[in-house]
Scaffold this active site. Structure first.
Site, PDB file in Angstrom:
ATOM      1  N   LYS A 163       0.919  -1.054   0.011  1.00 53.53           N
ATOM      2  CA  LYS A 163      -0.008   0.071   0.140  1.00 53.53           C
ATOM      3  C   LYS A 163       0.884   1.447  -0.027  1.00 53.53           C
ATOM      4  O   LYS A 163       2.045   1.240   0.688  1.00 53.53           O
ATOM      5  CB  LYS A 163      -1.041  -0.145   1.278  1.00 53.53           C
ATOM      6  CG  LYS A 163      -2.080  -0.921   1.359  1.00 53.53           C
ATOM      7  CD  LYS A 163      -3.036  -0.965   0.289  1.00 53.53           C
ATOM      8  CE  LYS A 163      -4.060  -2.029   0.365  1.00 53.53           C
ATOM      9  NZ  LYS A 163      -4.802  -1.977  -0.797  1.00 53.53           N
ATOM     10  N   ASP A 193       0.144   0.047  -4.458  1.00 50.79           N
ATOM     11  CA  ASP A 193      -1.367   0.337  -4.635  1.00 50.79           C
ATOM     12  C   ASP A 193      -1.555   1.470  -4.186  1.00 50.79           C
ATOM     13  O   ASP A 193      -1.411   1.493  -2.900  1.00 50.79           O
ATOM     14  CB  ASP A 193      -2.126  -0.870  -3.967  1.00 50.79           C
ATOM     15  CG  ASP A 193      -3.674  -0.839  -4.020  1.00 50.79           C
ATOM     16  OD1 ASP A 193      -3.982   0.162  -5.033  1.00 50.79           O
ATOM     17  OD2 ASP A 193      -4.124  -1.315  -3.445  1.00 50.79           O
ATOM     18  N   GLU A 218      -0.511  -0.234  -9.206  1.00 53.22           N
ATOM     19  CA  GLU A 218      -2.041  -0.665  -9.147  1.00 53.22           C
ATOM     20  C   GLU A 218      -2.943   0.638  -8.685  1.00 53.22           C
ATOM     21  O   GLU A 218      -2.425   1.244  -7.879  1.00 53.22           O
ATOM     22  CB  GLU A 218      -2.332  -1.870  -7.834  1.00 53.22           C
ATOM     23  CG  GLU A 218      -3.679  -1.999  -7.853  1.00 53.22           C
ATOM     24  CD  GLU A 218      -3.951  -3.158  -6.738  1.00 53.22           C
ATOM     25  OE1 GLU A 218      -5.139  -3.155  -6.645  1.00 53.22           O
ATOM     26  OE2 GLU A 218      -3.104  -3.676  -6.294  1.00 53.22           O
ATOM     27  N   ASP A 241      -8.283  -1.639 -10.186  1.00 57.40           N
ATOM     28  CA  ASP A 241      -9.321  -2.267  -9.584  1.00 57.40           C
ATOM     29  C   ASP A 241     -10.434  -1.495  -9.147  1.00 57.40           C
ATOM     30  O   ASP A 241     -11.313  -1.671  -9.878  1.00 57.40           O
ATOM     31  CB  ASP A 241      -8.382  -2.141  -8.007  1.00 57.40           C
ATOM     32  CG  ASP A 241      -9.356  -2.694  -6.809  1.00 57.40           C
ATOM     33  OD1 ASP A 241     -10.349  -3.086  -7.117  1.00 57.40           O
ATOM     34  OD2 ASP A 241      -8.846  -2.737  -5.690  1.00 57.40           O
ATOM     35  N   LYS A 265     -13.603  -7.930  -8.269  1.00 54.25           N
ATOM     36  CA  LYS A 265     -14.161  -8.262  -6.797  1.00 54.25           C
ATOM     37  C   LYS A 265     -15.577  -8.329  -6.904  1.00 54.25           C
ATOM     38  O   LYS A 265     -16.226  -7.972  -7.626  1.00 54.25           O
ATOM     39  CB  LYS A 265     -13.682  -6.816  -6.011  1.00 54.25           C
ATOM     40  CG  LYS A 265     -12.211  -6.636  -5.926  1.00 54.25           C
ATOM     41  CD  LYS A 265     -11.921  -5.595  -5.021  1.00 54.25           C
ATOM     42  CE  LYS A 265     -10.266  -5.643  -4.527  1.00 54.25           C
ATOM     43  NZ  LYS A 265      -9.905  -4.533  -3.996  1.00 54.25           N
TER      44      LYS A 265
END
Length: 367
Positions: A163, A193, A218, A241, A265
């Site tokens: 992250k 990300d 990401e 994402d 997801k």
């Protein structure tokens, strides 16, 4: 077979580690929504959806009202063949896909049980026994992130998501990626990300500074156009994402050259039915996939594993054992990670046994 009752619980899931992300987003204790569908034959299906606050247009306390609105369509309906009933719910209440995700998963669970087959057999057939996992590393001090990576690698993990963006400066993000890469070596997959929390300028600076380290980016920015600028300016592969959540967004990402990897997801798309269609489109577009969900426990994790197992292994970058990051566990017999991999359940339906004593009394009953 007819649906006779829906029961719904709100369960707080405590993360083993607080997750810090860009723009002040955190994931610590999050409320998951558990759904039980009872039928007149005695079969029971389970679903789950767990929105992360401030992450996507979804919130846990919106699931109950949406299902209450849909009750006239659901109660008395035949649950077998989920897409037929899900089409009716879409016509009656367009979108609200996160609320429908739990419903769709429970319908698939019932369909699998009625057929006497695990869900992966109905979603395309099991393509691999063990699915690769990634380990998500909270955005904290670079040395501590490296320590977490080493610890996860010792447990067999070979893919790492770092992250980024919590400190608000791109130089520290560069240090984070360098330190984690040094810690795990050159072979493991590593991607940074931002969860939409960076500008294209800062993400480009970060990407160029680590371009020699074989790192994937990401979802750096909040718009697909900004992400495309970062992809073009850095030359680094990108995983999308938050911005890919339906057919149109997947096609747009492909047109802009951003479909190296897509995070599929369940709650973004609206359950297994819609995510399976997205999976098939990604196969056509040539993208690799991370098959997962926003957050959750054993129920949604089981659903993810079935879809991942039924997908071409060459296209599955990884799945996620969401239930491994939180407590309590809701199904004692659910799969757990081992040496960086996890296997799907083999019993009919979702293949797990939900512990009702861990849930307590329902917060909502519709019958």
């Amino acid at each position: 077979m007819k649906i006779k009752r829906l029961s719904l619980w709100h369960v707080p899931l405590a993360s083993h580690t607080a997750y810090y992300m860009a723009e002040g987003k955190t994931c610590d204790t999050v409320e998951t929504v558990v759904l039980c569908i009872e039928t007149d034959t005695g079969l029971t299906g389970w679903g789950e959806v767990c929105p992360i606050p401030h992450y996507l247009p979804a919130y846990a306390r919106g699931v109950g009202p949406a299902l209450s609105e849909l009750a006239p369509i659901i109660l008395g309906a035949d649950p077998i063949g989920p897409e037929a009933l899900m089409a009716k719910t879409e016509a009656y209440l367009p979108d609200h896909r996160y609320a429908k995700s739990a419903l769709d998963i429970a319908l698939w669970d019932l369909t699998g049980q009625a057929a006497g087959l695990p869900l992966h057999a109905l979603l395309g057939g099991q393509r691999q026994a063990d699915l690769p996992l990634y380990h998500s590393i909270t955005c904290i001090e670079p040395d501590e992130m490296a320590r977490i990576a080493i610890e996860a690698q010792a447990q067999g993990m070979t893919q790492f998501q770092a992250k980024l963006g919590a400190s608000g400066d791109w130089q520290t993000d560069v240090e984070r990626l360098i330190k984690v890469r040094e810690a795990v070596g050159s072979e493991p997959i590593l991607y940074g990300d931002w969860n939409c929390g960076s500008t294209s300028l800062d993400a480009t600076r970060t990407g160029r500074a680590v371009a020699h380290l074989d790192i994937m980016l990401e979802q750096p920015c909040a718009t697909i156009e900004d992400c495309a600028r970062v992809r073009s300016a850095t030359g680094l592969p990108m995983k999308l994402d938050e911005l890919v959540h339906d057919t149109a967004s997947l096609l747009k990402a492909h047109q802009l050259g951003l479909m190296d990897v897509a995070a599929l997801k369940l709650s973004k798309f609206g359950g297994l039915s819609a995510t399976r269609r997205a999976r098939d489109l990604c196969l056509h577009l040539g993208a690799k996939m991370c098959v997962e969900d926003t957050w959750g426990s054993d129920i949604t994790t089981a659903a993810v594993l079935h879809l991942g197992a039924a997908t071409d292994p060459a296209r599955v970058l990884n799945v996620c054992d969401l239930s491994g990051y939180v407590s309590p566990r809701l199904a004692p017999d659910a799969p757990t990670r081992a040496q960086g991999c996890i296997a799907p359940p083999q019993a009919p339906g979702l293949g797990i046994t939900v512990d009702k004593t861990a849930l307590g009394q329902p917060d909502l009953i519709l019958d």
